[in-house]
Design a protein around this motif. Structure first.
Motif, short mmCIF file in Angstrom:
data_model
loop_
_atom_site.label_atom_id
_atom_site.label_comp_id
_atom_site.label_asym_id
_atom_site.label_seq_id
_atom_site.Cartn_x
_atom_site.Cartn_y
_atom_site.Cartn_z
N PRO A 91 0.84 -1.20 0.00
CA PRO A 91 0.00 0.00 0.00
C PRO A 91 0.88 1.25 0.00
O PRO A 91 1.96 1.25 0.57
N VAL A 92 0.41 2.29 -0.65
CA VAL A 92 1.13 3.57 -0.64
C VAL A 92 0.73 4.33 0.63
O VAL A 92 -0.45 4.42 0.95
N GLY A 93 1.72 4.81 1.34
CA GLY A 93 1.42 5.52 2.58
C GLY A 93 0.82 6.89 2.33
O GLY A 93 0.86 7.42 1.22
N GLU A 94 0.22 7.44 3.36
CA GLU A 94 -0.31 8.81 3.29
C GLU A 94 0.41 9.62 4.36
O GLU A 94 0.33 9.30 5.54
N GLN A 121 0.75 13.23 6.33
CA GLN A 121 -0.07 14.43 6.51
C GLN A 121 0.67 15.50 7.29
O GLN A 121 1.42 15.19 8.20
#
Lengths: 595, 595
Positions: B590-593, B595
């Motif tokens: 999965p691609v991280g987010e 913030q």
């Protein structure tokens, strides 16, 4: 442990099973035991009355204590010690030179009916130099026992000690599971390991706060096969990843989880064909559990309390979790590290758990098998707590977290220091192979023959044996802790409560202490009386051995038990024995000639 | 290895024995394999065609090579993989929730007839990441094989590697004996250890220059029980201190020695009652062998060539040696360190050996079990040489010296550096428990399902699996050494002799090399064809496995094999496979987010 089947042996009106492993026979010994038996017989010495001590010289794992285990197996071997005609023929063919008829007759009559075995109770905390077993009998017969008895005690005591050390560092509140089958030393390594890990304090009971086998129990195994008895123990120790052969005959509830391969064998939730799931109370049916999970995943992804940190999760993982939940809705435990613990595994677990909750099922928890266990368990715990609040799921914050990635004493200790949220440890390789020290060096030494004390000298003082048939006592102080073990000659008076006694280091003349014991415990008890007519100690049930061990560990002074720089426990001899050792030593060692 | 008895299984018209250890059954597995089987079945996925690789990630013992062993046992398990009704009932009772009738039917029909196993030949030198076994079949069945197959390969390969390392440091000319029964991990630990120590190069033949079993041989074991086959191997590996159960059915000549206890069980030569000994040719009888020994001891004590260094020796030791010689005049091997090697043990041995020589017997030698082995063996050799000259005893200077005190790679290496006169090593604890590293971390990972390649990701790159059903080749260079192993996709063209091929490190993009192989060896061969109709490789005899192993070890470039800072052997993937691995990795993670 008493049964009527499986090669029983009669002693004092009792019948005793043979050793658990059918490979433990009188032939499981070094050849030299039989060549020596022949030499003894040729010299007419085979019936000389010999006393041997079985002891170790150094505690394992850099510690200052050892848990004694393996006694029951030794007694079962001794109780059933008898050569078959076929075995005798083989021995005779094997010995160099011709084997005389008299020796054949002698071998035919060999058993342990004239052997006396005194031993420390199984599960007792023990220390170097003190005999764990004292075996007395005809020298040739007792020598034949040496190799199998060492084999049975060495690994048993080592792995029980290893388990106890892991329990000490993990703390009492944690669940400890033995996970070692695939990495154990050979096909039945895991079986011995499981038995003795249990003795050393690994869990055989269920999780207290979740769905794990809450009715694990010990069945009466008297009439069941020997092998199965230990297999039972194996099951009790490995709730998550247990040896299945184990529980077979015992009806013990077991629960399972899944592996990384299970997760990666799925591609997407689309491939799940059977999607319906009954409510736990059977009142209705959810026709599309897969969609229910998907809708919960969306809610998690949009939950403000989670700060929009959850993005797209891995769909093959979600499919695997959903499938597993459909198969085992009451026992949903998910391995969450196949792709990414926090970005995929934990949100996917939560989505499935929330969907299960809708249908009245309570999930078990997650398992972490890689990465920073302290950090990941803490982060997962936060998510569980947020979800408990956000979605009103009472108790979800306490969802169980199991950790299982190459754990050992050091990693458990490091986790404790960092702080973590792990409830349960699965420990495999390091536990069952005793990775930190793969062997305990028990030895079996002659200490007396025909009432003549014998000594084995060595350039290395730690390898000098302590001569004489001895008695051994543990002396306790005011605070209830044991102060010192003392060995005396067989006929010396027993140390008495309140009476001062001089305890001497066996080899260091300046190390001495007076002790006034508040309690005196005789360590060596009669487990096989031979022809002495003494009462034989019963072999306790494994559960009782374990309880004894745990109590013993609790009663030790903490400084002996700590991991870092533990204080050595004192092992001593009486003043009289000290003097005799050194007299005999000088007597046996040749005086050198310098030129 | 083929036989008609003992639960045979038919495949391609052939019958194969089950595993050596009768405890290796389909139930010797982790419970989760069965819970997963149920979940696969519930999801209708149980017959999905899966490919698993069995491999390890790191060579053991700080080295850069591993000897692969355990294959034969795996194939025997697979050939006989079938659940009994009793086992099925147990599984169904054990699984949480109700077990459906359809699943019971499914379990009843499970076998490995649709499983294909490709493997590297047993005894081959192998390296990390390259599959040792590639198991393809219905996913639920192959998962059931995971735990027992790992158990069978892990310890076997570890101990074979350990034995090979000990052989490398000891050198070819030394006799190596496996001595581990008493310290092994459990009752049959020593049996597996003996088998695989033999594979790794321990001796099963006799001393070349003395009386040791000169007619050791391999019997045809086809019709003998499975257990006894390995027991045989055990005997072959432990000539001095061997497991007696071992040789039982095979009539292998074995020789024995004695222990410290035997020595200290005697008080003085006076207690020897039967003192006569026939000459070796039977021509006459020495009526008082004890006095003959005493007179030789006096001659030694007065011998000017020995510089009057020999004083009073220990009389109980002399009595023990004399007794042992009376019992085994053709096989006199004395343990000389009970009291004092140079002042007592060696002179006593020489006195008895000289007396035996008078009667036509040749002594075997001495064993040292403590002290400075380099120094003591050198001093003993000098005495033997002086006695050869002084008393005209041809060949006595070459009397065999065995050493056996907690030996391991390090001590053998240290002995070599100091110089020594040891002819034979008895190695126990460190060898059979693999003390330097008690476990090999083989894993079993899904690499493809229904023709879809699968990857197992991890924060730790070394734990990322290499996806796809693969072929594996070993490429050899001009000098005959192997240069690199390369894995390719199943359908890529085979590397060709003389054609340049790009070999890439699977995870490090900058590590690449062009290779022009002079020879190409395909590593994975078909050992269990399933329904593919392929020809099954025969399981070679253990002796052939050993020969293959020794040849393999000789053919490796020495810098991969050295103890200090060995060069890692290169393991690579094809350019195409490299690209695919990294495509799949990015696809699954999965691609991280942020913030």
């Amino acid at each position: 442990m008493e049964a009527k089947a499986n090669g029983p042996s009669v002693n004092a009106g009792r019948v005793m099973d043979g050793p658990t492993n059918p490979m433990v026979t009188p032939l499981l010994t070094d050849l030299y035991q039989f060549t020596m038996a022949y030499a003894y017989w040729k010299a007419g010495k085979h019936n000389d009355r010999a006393v041997f001590d079985l002891y170790f010289r150094k505690n394992p794992f850099g510690g200052e204590f050892t848990v004694f285990a393996g006694l029951e197996e030794c007694i079962k071997l001794i109780a059933n010690f008898k050569l078959t005609e076929e075995e005798i023929s083989f021995i005779c063919e094997t010995l160099p030179g011709s084997c005389e008829e008299g020796f054949v007759k002698y071998l035919r009559n060999i058993d342990c009916s004239d052997v006396e075995v005194y031993a420390i109770s199984e599960g007792t905390v023990v220390f170097p130099k003190v005999p764990l077993l004292r075996v007395e009998g005809p020298v040739a017969v007792v020598q034949l026992l040496e190799t199998p008895v060492l084999n049975l005690v060495n690994f048993a005591s080592l792995v029980a000690t290893n388990a106890a050390r892991h329990r000490l560092v993990a703390g009492k509140s944690k669940m400890l599971l033995e996970f070692g089958l695939r990495r154990a030393q050979g096909p039945d390594g895991a079986i011995s390991a499981s038995k003795y890990c249990y003795v050393g304090g690994f869990d055989a009971t269920s999780y207290s706060d979740n769905a794990y086998g809450s009715s694990l129990f010990f069945t009466n195994v008297d009439s069941l096969s020997k092998l199965m008895f230990v297999l039972l123990v194996s099951v009790l120790c490995c709730v998550l990843a247990s040896n299945v052969a184990a529980g077979r005959l015992f009806g013990i509830p077991l629960r399972g989880t899944h592996s990384h391969a299970f997760v990666s064998s799925f591609m997407s939730p689309d491939e799940i064909l059977e999607r319906s799931l009954h409510r736990s109370d059977g009142s209705s049916t959810c026709e599309d559990f897969v969609s229910l999970v998907q809708s919960w995943l969306s809610k998690i992804q949009w939950a403000k309390a989670l700060g929009n940190t959850v993005g797209e999760t891995n769909q093959s993982e979600l499919a695997a979790f959903t499938s597993y939940a459909l198969a085992f809705p009451n026992n949903f435990l998910a391995l969450v590290d196949t792709y990414d613990v926090m970005r995929s595994g934990v949100p996917n677990f939560c989505a499935v758990a929330l969907a299960l909750n809708d249908l009245g099922y309570k999930s078990v928890g997650i398992r972490l098998d890689s990465g920073d266990l302290a950090y990941l368990s803490g982060e997962a715990r936060k998510i569980f707590q947020i979800i408990e609040k956000e979605f009103g799921l009472l108790g979800f914050g306490k969802t169980s977290i199991t950790a299982s990635n190459d754990l050992n004493e050091e990693t458990l200790d490091a986790l404790n220091k960092q702080g973590h949220e792990v409830d349960c440890y699965g420990i495999g390789t390091y536990l069952v192979t005793c990775y930190a020290q793969a062997a305990l060096g028990c030895v079996f030494k002659l200490v007396e023959i025909n009432n003549q004390p014998r000594i084995k000298l060595s350039e290395d003082v730690s390898k000098v044996s302590i001569p004489c048939k001895k008695r051994c006592y543990r002396l306790y102080g005011r605070e209830g802790y044991s102060l010192v073990d003392i060995m005396t000659g067989e006929n010396e008076p027993c140390p008495k409560v309140g009476e001062r006694i001089l305890c001497r280091h066996p080899f260091n003349e300046s190390k001495r202490a007076y002790v006034v014991p508040q309690r005196v415990e005789e360590l060596l008890k009669c487990y096989w009386p031979g022809k002495s007519g003494k009462v034989r100690e019963e072999l306790p049930a494994l559960k009782d051995i374990r309880d004894h061990c745990i109590k013993q560990l609790e009663q030790m002074r903490p400084d002996h038990m700590r991991r870092l720089n533990p204080t050595p426990y004192k092992v001593s001899v009486s003043a009289k024995l000290y003097d005799f050792i050194h007299f005999l030593w000088l007597n046996e060692a040749p005086v050198g000639e310098l030129q």
